[in-house]
Design an enzyme around this catalytic site. Structure first.
Site, short mmCIF file in Angstrom:
data_model
loop_
_atom_site.label_atom_id
_atom_site.label_comp_id
_atom_site.label_asym_id
_atom_site.label_seq_id
_atom_site.Cartn_x
_atom_site.Cartn_y
_atom_site.Cartn_z
N ASN A 87 0.88 -1.17 0.00
CA ASN A 87 0.00 0.00 0.00
C ASN A 87 0.92 1.22 0.00
O ASN A 87 1.80 1.35 0.85
CB ASN A 87 -0.90 -0.01 1.24
N HIS A 100 6.52 -1.53 3.72
CA HIS A 100 6.32 -2.93 4.10
C HIS A 100 5.54 -3.64 3.01
O HIS A 100 4.57 -3.10 2.47
CB HIS A 100 5.59 -3.05 5.44
P1 5GP Z 1 -0.62 -0.43 5.94
O1 5GP Z 1 -2.03 -0.04 6.31
O2 5GP Z 1 0.35 0.71 6.20
O3 5GP Z 1 -0.48 -0.99 4.55
O4 5GP Z 1 -0.24 -1.64 6.88
C1 5GP Z 1 0.17 -1.47 8.20
C2 5GP Z 1 -0.01 -2.81 8.86
O5 5GP Z 1 0.72 -2.80 10.07
C3 5GP Z 1 -1.47 -3.13 9.21
O6 5GP Z 1 -1.87 -4.32 8.55
C4 5GP Z 1 -1.44 -3.27 10.74
O7 5GP Z 1 -2.28 -4.31 11.20
C5 5GP Z 1 0.03 -3.56 11.02
N1 5GP Z 1 0.48 -3.09 12.31
C6 5GP Z 1 0.23 -1.88 12.90
N2 5GP Z 1 0.85 -1.79 14.08
C7 5GP Z 1 1.52 -2.97 14.25
C8 5GP Z 1 2.35 -3.47 15.31
O8 5GP Z 1 2.62 -2.82 16.32
N3 5GP Z 1 2.85 -4.72 15.15
C9 5GP Z 1 2.58 -5.48 14.04
N4 5GP Z 1 3.13 -6.70 13.99
N5 5GP Z 1 1.81 -5.03 13.02
C10 5GP Z 1 1.28 -3.79 13.14
#
Ligand code: 5GP
Ligand code: ZN
Length: 114
Positions: A87, A100
């Protein structure tokens, strides 16, 4: 970056369930999994998003993609098929601004995504 959640995971200041670590990449389970396998693969070096990673121009994007595939093999989802998602930007749903790859698998995945 001192104020970055994923840099803190790299520094082991915040715990995570790590499934794979290489010299330049780290893979750990998403805290809010959207599929039986939902692993985040990051470069240890801070880059905000996939565009910045692509511009790093030192093979780091290659390392992250290779780690994503290694995770899929390790998780047993590589043969059935899996999805790798970056994303990129708020409009695409990015909420953590340390690049990520989401590695998703273990269930049928429909297209188009939401
Ligand atoms: P994005 O929305 O930026 O593509 O994805 C961020 C991801 O990070 C989400 O799927 C969310 O669940 C995950 N995430 C957020 N905070 C943490 C955390 O403290 N630990 C882990 N393992 N994942 C996290
Ligand atoms: Zn970071």
């Amino acid at each position: 970056m001192t104020d970055c959640l994923f840099c803190k995971i790299v520094a082991k200041e915040i715990p995570a369930e790590v499934v794979l670590e290489t010299d330049r990449a780290l893979a750990f389970r998403d805290i809010n999994p959207q599929a039986p396998t939902h692993v985040l693969v990051i470069p240890k070096q801070h880059h905000a998003d996939a565009a910045a990673l692509a511009e790093a121009d030192d093979g780091l994007a290659d390392d992250v993609l290779k780690a994503a595939h290694a995770v899929a093999v390790q998780e047993g989802v590589a043969e059935a098929g899996y999805r790798v998602v970056f994303n990129t930007g708020p409009g695409a749903g990015q909420t953590v601004f340390h690049v990520h790859a989401h590695v998703l698998g273990g269930r049928g995945l429909t297209w188009p995504p939401g």
